[in-house]
Motif scaffolding. Structure first.
Motif, PDB file in Angstrom:
ATOM      1  N   ASP A 278     -45.310 -16.447  16.160  1.00 26.70           N
ATOM      2  CA  ASP A 278     -44.713 -17.206  17.270  1.00 26.70           C
ATOM      3  C   ASP A 278     -45.747 -17.966  18.081  1.00 26.70           C
ATOM      4  O   ASP A 278     -45.401 -18.657  19.035  1.00 26.70           O
ATOM      5  CB  ASP A 278     -43.859 -16.299  18.168  1.00 26.70           C
ATOM      6  N   GLY A 279     -47.030 -17.876  17.719  1.00 27.04           N
ATOM      7  CA  GLY A 279     -48.075 -18.674  18.348  1.00 27.04           C
ATOM      8  C   GLY A 279     -48.419 -18.285  19.769  1.00 27.04           C
ATOM      9  O   GLY A 279     -48.999 -19.085  20.503  1.00 27.04           O
ATOM     10  N   ASN A 280     -48.112 -17.066  20.193  1.00 21.06           N
ATOM     11  CA  ASN A 280     -48.387 -16.672  21.569  1.00 21.06           C
ATOM     12  C   ASN A 280     -49.755 -16.015  21.751  1.00 21.06           C
ATOM     13  O   ASN A 280     -50.087 -15.564  22.837  1.00 21.06           O
ATOM     14  CB  ASN A 280     -47.279 -15.749  22.099  1.00 21.06           C
ATOM     15  N   GLY A 281     -50.554 -15.946  20.688  1.00 21.17           N
ATOM     16  CA  GLY A 281     -51.879 -15.350  20.786  1.00 21.17           C
ATOM     17  C   GLY A 281     -51.895 -13.839  20.671  1.00 21.17           C
ATOM     18  O   GLY A 281     -52.940 -13.213  20.816  1.00 21.17           O
TER      19      GLY A 281
ATOM     20  N   ALA B  20     -55.963 -17.763   9.153  1.00 15.80           N
ATOM     21  CA  ALA B  20     -54.961 -16.759   8.792  1.00 15.80           C
ATOM     22  C   ALA B  20     -54.204 -16.296  10.020  1.00 15.80           C
ATOM     23  O   ALA B  20     -52.995 -16.083   9.972  1.00 15.80           O
ATOM     24  CB  ALA B  20     -55.630 -15.574   8.104  1.00 15.80           C
ATOM     25  N   TRP B  21     -54.924 -16.134  11.131  1.00 17.78           N
ATOM     26  CA  TRP B  21     -54.278 -15.737  12.383  1.00 17.78           C
ATOM     27  C   TRP B  21     -53.212 -16.760  12.758  1.00 17.78           C
ATOM     28  O   TRP B  21     -52.077 -16.414  13.065  1.00 17.78           O
ATOM     29  CB  TRP B  21     -55.320 -15.607  13.498  1.00 17.78           C
TER      30      TRP B  21
ATOM     31  N   THR C  46     -47.644  -8.717  17.340  1.00 18.50           N
ATOM     32  CA  THR C  46     -46.831  -7.514  17.486  1.00 18.50           C
ATOM     33  C   THR C  46     -46.814  -6.763  16.159  1.00 18.50           C
ATOM     34  O   THR C  46     -47.136  -7.320  15.095  1.00 18.50           O
ATOM     35  CB  THR C  46     -45.384  -7.856  17.885  1.00 18.50           C
ATOM     36  N   PHE C  47     -46.434  -5.506  16.224  1.00 17.22           N
ATOM     37  CA  PHE C  47     -46.330  -4.717  15.001  1.00 17.22           C
ATOM     38  C   PHE C  47     -45.299  -5.339  14.057  1.00 17.22           C
ATOM     39  O   PHE C  47     -45.503  -5.387  12.847  1.00 17.22           O
ATOM     40  CB  PHE C  47     -45.963  -3.268  15.324  1.00 17.22           C
ATOM     41  N   GLY C  48     -44.214  -5.845  14.611  1.00 21.53           N
ATOM     42  CA  GLY C  48     -43.181  -6.490  13.791  1.00 21.53           C
ATOM     43  C   GLY C  48     -43.716  -7.715  13.070  1.00 21.53           C
ATOM     44  O   GLY C  48     -43.449  -7.916  11.883  1.00 21.53           O
ATOM     45  N   GLU C  49     -44.471  -8.563  13.785  1.00 25.63           N
ATOM     46  CA  GLU C  49     -45.070  -9.738  13.157  1.00 25.63           C
ATOM     47  C   GLU C  49     -46.038  -9.326  12.056  1.00 25.63           C
ATOM     48  O   GLU C  49     -46.093  -9.938  10.990  1.00 25.63           O
ATOM     49  CB  GLU C  49     -45.841 -10.573  14.186  1.00 25.63           C
ATOM     50  N   PHE C  50     -46.809  -8.279  12.346  1.00 24.80           N
ATOM     51  CA  PHE C  50     -47.776  -7.793  11.370  1.00 24.80           C
ATOM     52  C   PHE C  50     -47.058  -7.322  10.109  1.00 24.80           C
ATOM     53  O   PHE C  50     -47.467  -7.656   8.996  1.00 24.80           O
ATOM     54  CB  PHE C  50     -48.611  -6.668  11.983  1.00 24.80           C
TER      55      PHE C  50
ATOM     56  N   HIS D  52     -45.586  -8.247   4.424  1.00 25.79           N
ATOM     57  CA  HIS D  52     -44.561  -8.422   3.388  1.00 25.79           C
ATOM     58  C   HIS D  52     -44.686  -9.803   2.742  1.00 25.79           C
ATOM     59  O   HIS D  52     -44.652  -9.932   1.521  1.00 25.79           O
ATOM     60  CB  HIS D  52     -43.173  -8.223   3.999  1.00 25.79           C
ATOM     61  N   ARG D  53     -44.842 -10.822   3.568  1.00 28.39           N
ATOM     62  CA  ARG D  53     -44.959 -12.199   3.039  1.00 28.39           C
ATOM     63  C   ARG D  53     -46.201 -12.374   2.181  1.00 28.39           C
ATOM     64  O   ARG D  53     -46.199 -13.145   1.232  1.00 28.39           O
ATOM     65  CB  ARG D  53     -44.995 -13.209   4.189  1.00 28.39           C
ATOM     66  N   LEU D  54     -47.282 -11.668   2.533  1.00 32.14           N
ATOM     67  CA  LEU D  54     -48.537 -11.782   1.792  1.00 32.14           C
ATOM     68  C   LEU D  54     -48.627 -10.790   0.627  1.00 32.14           C
ATOM     69  O   LEU D  54     -49.624 -10.745  -0.064  1.00 32.14           O
ATOM     70  CB  LEU D  54     -49.720 -11.564   2.745  1.00 32.14           C
ATOM     71  N   ALA D  55     -47.577 -10.006   0.421  1.00 33.53           N
ATOM     72  CA  ALA D  55     -47.497  -9.032  -0.677  1.00 33.53           C
ATOM     73  C   ALA D  55     -48.609  -7.995  -0.603  1.00 33.53           C
ATOM     74  O   ALA D  55     -49.219  -7.643  -1.599  1.00 33.53           O
ATOM     75  CB  ALA D  55     -47.516  -9.742  -2.027  1.00 33.53           C
ATOM     76  N   PHE D  56     -48.862  -7.491   0.590  1.00 39.72           N
ATOM     77  CA  PHE D  56     -49.851  -6.429   0.778  1.00 39.72           C
ATOM     78  C   PHE D  56     -49.250  -5.128   0.292  1.00 39.72           C
ATOM     79  O   PHE D  56     -48.153  -4.761   0.688  1.00 39.72           O
ATOM     80  CB  PHE D  56     -50.240  -6.337   2.246  1.00 39.72           C
TER      81      PHE D  56
END
Length: 90
Positions: free
Chosen positions: A68-71, A60-61, A74-78, A83-87
């Motif tokens: 962006d695969g940087n390990g 999932a990570w 960010t809050f924005g990515e989260f 949103h994409r996972l419909a949480f």
């Protein structure tokens, strides 16, 4: 007038029956939506959904969270991942 009263009583009974049927359909639809959310409103449910969707939290990570695969996450990515996972939780 007795026949008219009987007819209006029948109409009222029919209307009430249709109203009850409509309410039952609405209730069933709401329950189906809640079932589809399936735990996506708690942190534990979110973790479980990630594991089910991606195979593991590590998967999932890589697939859903660290876009962006940087390990780092960010809050924005989260927020995008949620949103994409419909949480639907907080």
């Amino acid at each position: 007038d007795g026949a008219a009263a009987a007819k209006s009583g029948g109409v009222i009974a029919a209307r009430n029956s249709l109203t009850q049927q409509g309410q039952q359909v609405v209730k069933e639809n709401r329950m189906a939506v809640e079932k589809m959310k399936c735990g996506l409103h708690t942190p534990e449910g979110f973790k479980k959904a990630l594991q089910m969707r991606c195979g593991s939290l590590w998967g999932a990570w890589r697939e859903a969270l660290d876009l962006d695969g940087n390990g780092r996450l960010t809050f924005g990515e989260f927020c995008v991942a949620l949103h994409r996972l419909a949480f639907h939780g907080e």
